[in-house]
Enzyme design. Sequence first.
Site, short mmCIF file in Angstrom:
data_model
loop_
_atom_site.label_atom_id
_atom_site.label_comp_id
_atom_site.label_asym_id
_atom_site.label_seq_id
_atom_site.Cartn_x
_atom_site.Cartn_y
_atom_site.Cartn_z
N HIS A 51 0.84 -1.20 0.00
CA HIS A 51 0.00 0.00 0.00
C HIS A 51 0.88 1.26 0.00
CE1 HIS A 51 -3.02 -2.76 2.21
NE2 HIS A 51 -3.47 -2.59 0.98
N ARG A 89 -2.39 -5.80 -8.52
CA ARG A 89 -1.35 -6.84 -8.42
C ARG A 89 -1.50 -7.90 -9.48
NH1 ARG A 89 -3.01 -7.80 -2.41
NH2 ARG A 89 -4.85 -7.08 -3.49
N LYS A 126 -16.99 -7.60 6.67
CA LYS A 126 -15.64 -8.19 6.74
C LYS A 126 -15.20 -8.23 8.19
CE LYS A 126 -13.30 -7.00 2.40
NZ LYS A 126 -12.18 -6.25 1.82
#
Length: 151
Positions: free
Chosen positions: A18, A91, A42
């Site tokens: 990050h 990614r 979450k």
Amino acid sequence: MERIAIFPGSFDPFTVGHASVVRRALPLFDKIIIGVGINENKRALFPVEKRVETIRRIYSREPRISVYSYDTLTTDFARKMGARFILRGLRSVRDFEYERDIAEMNSQITGIETVLLFTEHQYACISSSAIRELISYGKDVSEYLPKPDQP
Ligand code: ADP
């Protein structure tokens, strides 16, 4: 008009991956606001307040970066902060598919554009979820976490 971007995420925890996105995006914007999203669905390892505090400490010497939590739609948070851009990192192809759909919807509905930066290859396999797993087995993860004041 100031170029303000929000960098939204769970950041549970905030990683060197990050930090790499933030560092490389800084020349593109006047300000970057890191938004720690509160997501009831979450299960988090670190409480939101702790995540905000940790990230603030990392960037305490960088006046162009600020950190807040939010519990609204990301585009509403962006609007509230006066941001016209959403910053995200990529990614993998999996990240790409996910980001593309959301970015397109956000752009169509609100005109807020998403700016995507590729991961630096040495961080490609670093994810908050992998770090949480290592922590749960008692491993030292400090090499994956940015140090305060030296992102
Ligand atoms: P979310 O739960 O919203 O995906 P994360 O905290 O997992 O939030 O990630 C926030 C953003 O940072 C996402 O755009 C994600 O793709 C990106 N990101 C996460 N890890 C890395 C990394 N190692 N390199 C580049 N970008 C990354």
